[in-house]
Design an enzyme around this catalytic site. Structure first.
Site, mmCIF file in Angstrom:
data_model
loop_
_atom_site.group_PDB
_atom_site.id
_atom_site.type_symbol
_atom_site.label_atom_id
_atom_site.label_comp_id
_atom_site.label_asym_id
_atom_site.label_seq_id
_atom_site.Cartn_x
_atom_site.Cartn_y
_atom_site.Cartn_z
ATOM 1 N N GLY A 13 -9.079 16.468 -12.065
ATOM 2 C CA GLY A 13 -9.742 15.717 -10.998
ATOM 3 C C GLY A 13 -10.827 16.578 -10.358
ATOM 4 O O GLY A 13 -11.245 17.609 -10.928
ATOM 5 N N ALA A 15 -10.754 18.679 -7.878
ATOM 6 C CA ALA A 15 -10.381 20.084 -7.617
ATOM 7 C C ALA A 15 -10.478 20.904 -8.895
ATOM 8 O O ALA A 15 -11.110 21.970 -8.918
ATOM 9 C CB ALA A 15 -8.970 20.142 -7.028
ATOM 10 N N ALA A 45 -10.696 6.782 -6.663
ATOM 11 C CA ALA A 45 -11.039 6.757 -5.235
ATOM 12 C C ALA A 45 -12.235 5.827 -5.056
ATOM 13 O O ALA A 45 -13.308 6.067 -5.596
ATOM 14 C CB ALA A 45 -11.385 8.161 -4.758
ATOM 15 N N GLY A 48 -14.787 6.860 -0.678
ATOM 16 C CA GLY A 48 -15.793 7.896 -0.671
ATOM 17 C C GLY A 48 -15.294 9.211 -0.126
ATOM 18 O O GLY A 48 -14.108 9.531 -0.212
ATOM 19 N N GLU A 114 -14.221 4.016 7.996
ATOM 20 C CA GLU A 114 -12.869 3.633 7.567
ATOM 21 C C GLU A 114 -11.900 3.870 8.715
ATOM 22 O O GLU A 114 -12.281 4.452 9.748
ATOM 23 C CB GLU A 114 -12.456 4.433 6.316
ATOM 24 C CG GLU A 114 -13.279 4.061 5.088
ATOM 25 C CD GLU A 114 -12.920 4.839 3.830
ATOM 26 O OE1 GLU A 114 -12.135 5.800 3.905
ATOM 27 O OE2 GLU A 114 -13.456 4.490 2.768
ATOM 28 N N ASP A 221 3.519 16.387 -11.437
ATOM 29 C CA ASP A 221 3.885 17.463 -12.371
ATOM 30 C C ASP A 221 3.725 18.860 -11.766
ATOM 31 O O ASP A 221 4.594 19.722 -11.912
ATOM 32 C CB ASP A 221 3.035 17.373 -13.650
ATOM 33 C CG ASP A 221 3.161 16.015 -14.325
ATOM 34 O OD1 ASP A 221 4.224 15.394 -14.218
ATOM 35 O OD2 ASP A 221 2.173 15.583 -14.951
ATOM 36 N N HIS A 242 -1.180 3.147 1.212
ATOM 37 C CA HIS A 242 -2.456 2.513 1.523
ATOM 38 C C HIS A 242 -2.144 1.094 1.969
ATOM 39 O O HIS A 242 -1.388 0.384 1.288
ATOM 40 C CB HIS A 242 -3.372 2.501 0.297
ATOM 41 C CG HIS A 242 -4.794 2.196 0.633
ATOM 42 N ND1 HIS A 242 -5.193 0.939 1.034
ATOM 43 C CD2 HIS A 242 -5.900 2.971 0.666
ATOM 44 C CE1 HIS A 242 -6.498 0.974 1.287
ATOM 45 N NE2 HIS A 242 -6.941 2.204 1.074
ATOM 46 N N ARG A 289 -4.012 4.637 8.880
ATOM 47 C CA ARG A 289 -3.230 3.967 7.833
ATOM 48 C C ARG A 289 -1.745 3.831 8.112
ATOM 49 O O ARG A 289 -1.116 2.858 7.714
ATOM 50 C CB ARG A 289 -3.371 4.772 6.539
ATOM 51 C CG ARG A 289 -4.616 4.430 5.853
ATOM 52 C CD ARG A 289 -4.721 5.113 4.547
ATOM 53 N NE ARG A 289 -6.121 4.971 4.192
ATOM 54 C CZ ARG A 289 -6.716 5.616 3.238
ATOM 55 N NH1 ARG A 289 -6.049 6.470 2.503
ATOM 56 N NH2 ARG A 289 -7.976 5.421 2.983
ATOM 57 N N HIS A 350 -0.018 5.767 -2.057
ATOM 58 C CA HIS A 350 -1.420 6.081 -2.342
ATOM 59 C C HIS A 350 -1.689 7.585 -2.367
ATOM 60 O O HIS A 350 -2.464 8.066 -3.192
ATOM 61 C CB HIS A 350 -2.264 5.414 -1.264
ATOM 62 C CG HIS A 350 -3.734 5.618 -1.390
ATOM 63 N ND1 HIS A 350 -4.456 5.167 -2.468
ATOM 64 C CD2 HIS A 350 -4.627 6.220 -0.564
ATOM 65 C CE1 HIS A 350 -5.742 5.483 -2.302
ATOM 66 N NE2 HIS A 350 -5.861 6.129 -1.166
ATOM 67 N N GLU A 374 -4.738 17.142 -4.248
ATOM 68 C CA GLU A 374 -3.582 16.431 -3.678
ATOM 69 C C GLU A 374 -2.258 17.154 -3.886
ATOM 70 O O GLU A 374 -1.331 16.985 -3.094
ATOM 71 C CB GLU A 374 -3.513 15.015 -4.273
ATOM 72 C CG GLU A 374 -2.522 14.139 -3.538
ATOM 73 C CD GLU A 374 -2.571 12.685 -3.976
ATOM 74 O OE1 GLU A 374 -3.556 12.278 -4.613
ATOM 75 O OE2 GLU A 374 -1.609 11.962 -3.671
ATOM 76 N N ARG A 385 -3.014 11.544 6.552
ATOM 77 C CA ARG A 385 -4.389 11.906 6.191
ATOM 78 C C ARG A 385 -5.386 10.895 6.731
ATOM 79 O O ARG A 385 -5.199 9.681 6.596
ATOM 80 C CB ARG A 385 -4.508 11.962 4.669
ATOM 81 C CG ARG A 385 -5.909 12.232 4.174
ATOM 82 C CD ARG A 385 -5.924 12.267 2.675
ATOM 83 N NE ARG A 385 -5.589 10.985 2.120
ATOM 84 C CZ ARG A 385 -6.468 10.096 1.672
ATOM 85 N NH1 ARG A 385 -7.767 10.360 1.723
ATOM 86 N NH2 ARG A 385 -6.073 8.953 1.146
ATOM 87 N N SER A 390 -9.682 13.412 1.633
ATOM 88 C CA SER A 390 -9.014 14.112 0.522
ATOM 89 C C SER A 390 -9.999 14.705 -0.478
ATOM 90 O O SER A 390 -9.795 15.813 -0.979
ATOM 91 C CB SER A 390 -8.045 13.181 -0.194
ATOM 92 O OG SER A 390 -8.672 11.966 -0.471
HETATM 93 C C1 SIN Z 1 -10.038 3.742 0.173
HETATM 94 O O1 SIN Z 1 -11.129 3.558 -0.318
HETATM 95 O O2 SIN Z 1 -9.524 2.981 0.976
HETATM 96 C C2 SIN Z 1 -9.283 4.958 -0.237
HETATM 97 C C3 SIN Z 1 -9.991 6.172 0.180
HETATM 98 C C4 SIN Z 1 -9.003 7.210 0.602
HETATM 99 O O3 SIN Z 1 -7.842 7.140 0.231
HETATM 100 O O4 SIN Z 1 -9.391 8.101 1.362
#
Ligand code: SIN
Length: 528
Positions: A13, A15, A45, A48, A114, A221, A242, A289, A350, A374, A385, A390
């Site tokens: 990913g 990272a 994702a 953003g 968000e 893992d 989520h 969230r 999520h 993560e 979070r 992330s």
């Molecule tokens: C989302 O687009 O809702 C997920 C983005 C996130 O998990 O930060």
């Protein structure tokens, strides 16, 4: 015959890839990925990456405060401050690697909002930012001659003194990582990858639960391997659900409906089409969230419905189609025209805030083992979070890990006397059905007893059931030829154990961990 690399990276990913790009001029790099390079949590994702980019309305202090509030008193304040202030530099780095963030008609970044953010600060590429980042970095990786990519390779175990016959316990202080045993999925052969340093970047744990927005490779893992090697694992009780994945029961992974849509104006409605979020929080559908997911869970319990709705029908239809083309097309393929119809949504697993404990340089408690993304627990997210923090954390920790690792490799050499993996055992015909059924059982017990709302009784019941699955799986593992499936089952069980155990130890409700037997916060448990 083993392989040797200066840097071993497990996971592809953001990272893993950005670490690879940053160390590749200083030595040889092996990048191990379970399937193909583009299959990582990063790819999925949508929303953003959060960073302060508009100095007129936003500032670092606001982003820091939003992160701390969302983290519910459990963030490491110095970590939050460092990462937020480095945001713009990390964004520039991504742009240099070719990532194309959307701009408005005067050439400034088009910033979304968000849940939990007080300002618009989410850089995005339409509604598929993760895919844009993943594919841009893959292109860069493929150009570098020092980076060796091993697709369809699965890391079975990291190598420590344990593999030299030494007894290692949780009290052993000088555990070292010498690399990993890695299985080539196509040939089923297991190779010893020796490394001067190793980065764990294996992403999330979504598939420990029945429904998740994560790809099927997210089986925890790295966390499980570090735990078996006696590394320190922290904050596993803080599993983020989520609030809005598309309700489509047979689809795996669940399709995400980005939170940015609520920032754009979408509102949540219950089965009676009533807007309900203001009953729970004054920020309405844009509350953090943990609050939104619990509110949805409660509404579904009151009504007996299997989902609630997200309503974007009042917004400009053309604008909606332009801003959210992926979601528009996906829903349309299921007969839902989001410009006219309500979208059925449910919460799903999520993100994990906890993981392998790391210090300011991304060093884990095991020498020569770094962790980022993560699978790591840095203290940025605390108990919950903040949306879109992330990817910022992943690229920041890959950066500090790379800076530390290029210096550190000078003091390390390859550990040469590592025995080959012992691959004795038999492949049993009934094995696959046992494994598949056990994975399903772990998902069921985690979703039923260790979900959004927990209790002491549910946690105890989950642990009792898990212990049976653990014993059965260890017996199966000992007598079978190793396979990715049995390894993933073991990893899922280890991670489930850590979530249940750490949830049972927290005698309060904070952030994402809500236990009806301890509904309030305990100030003594706040500290990271
Ligand atoms: C989302 O687009 O809702 C997920 C983005 C996130 O998990 O930060």
């Amino acid at each position: 015959m083993g392989k040797r690399f200066d840097f071993l990276i497990i996971g592809s990913g953001l990272a893993g890839m950005s670490f690879a790009l940053k160390v590749a001029d200083k030595g040889s790099v092996a990048l191990i990925c379970k399937t193909t390079l583009d299959e990582a949590n990063t790819y999925y994702a949508q929303g953003g990456i959060a960073s302060v980019m508009n100095g007129l309305t936003d500032n670092f202090e606001k982003h820091i405060e939003d992160t701390l509030i969302c983290g519910d008193g459990h963030c490491k304040a110095d970590v939050v401050e460092k990462i937020v202030r480095k945001g713009p530099e990390m964004i520039d780095q991504l742009v240099t690697w070719g990532v194309d963030f959307d701009k408005n008609n005067v050439g400034e970044y088009d910033l979304h909002k968000e849940g939990g953010h007080s300002e618009n600060r989410i850089l995005h590429h339409k509604d598929n930012t993760g895919a844009e980042i993943q594919l841009s970095l893959v292109e860069q990786l493929k150009k570098h001659p020092n980076i060796h990519i091993f697709e369809h390779h699965f890391a079975i175990e990291i190598i420590t003194q344990h593999h030299l016959g030494q007894i290692i316990t949780h009290n052993t202080t000088n555990i070292e990582c010498f690399g990993a045993y890695v299985m080539n999925e196509k040939t089923r052969s297991i190779t010893t990858f020796l490394a001067k340093v190793t980065l764990m970047a294996t992403g999330g744990i979504g598939n420990v639960y029945l429904t998740t927005s994560n790809p099927t490779i997210a089986t925890g893992d790295g966390i499980a391997m570090a735990h078996r090697a006696r590394g320190v694992i922290k904050d596993m009780e803080f599993v983020q659900f989520h609030p809005t994945v598309l309700y489509n029961p047979n689809e795996r992974p669940s399709f995400l409906i980005t939170e940015a849509m609520r920032g754009y104006g979408a509102v949540l409605r219950n089965g009676k089409k009533q807007e309900f979020m203001y009953k729970y929080d004054k920020r309405g559908s844009l509350a953090p969230r943990d609050i939104v997911a619990r509110a949805i869970d409660n509404e579904m319990k009151i009504s007996g419905d299997d989902f609630v709705y997200l309503d974007v029908t009042h917004m400009n239809a053309e604008e909606t189609k332009k801003e959210y083309p992926t979601i528009y097309k996906k829903c349309l393929s299921l007969g839902i025209d989001i410009t006219k119809d309500l979208i059925p949504v449910v919460p799903a697993t999520h993100f994990l805030c906890g993981g392998i404990l790391v210090d300011d340089n991304a060093c884990s408690s095991i020498r020569r083992l770094y962790a980022a993304g993560e699978c790591a627990c840095s203290g940025l997210h605390g108990a919950n979070r903040l949306a879109s923090n992330s990817l910022l954390e992943a690229i920041y920790y890959a950066d500090v890990a790379a800076k530390h690792a290029v210096k550190a490799i000078e003091q390390y050499d390859f550990q040469l006397n590592i025995p080959d993996w012992n691959d004795e055992g038999t492949s049993l015909p009934e094995e696959m059905v046992l494994i598949t059924q056990s994975i399903r059982e772990v998902g069921q017990l985690m979703s039923a007893y260790v979900g959004i709302v927990r209790s002491n009784l549910r946690l105890k019941r989950a642990m009792n059931r898990l212990k049976i699955l653990y014993s059965e799986t260890e017996i199966l593992f000992d007598r079978s030829v190793v396979s990715r499936e049995i390894c993933e089952l073991r990893n899922i069980i280890s991670v489930a154990y850590l979530v249940i155990k750490q949830a049972s130890l927290r005698k309060e409700s904070r952030g994402l961990h809500f236990n009806v037997d301890y509904p309030g916060k305990n100030p003594q448990e706040a500290e990271f």
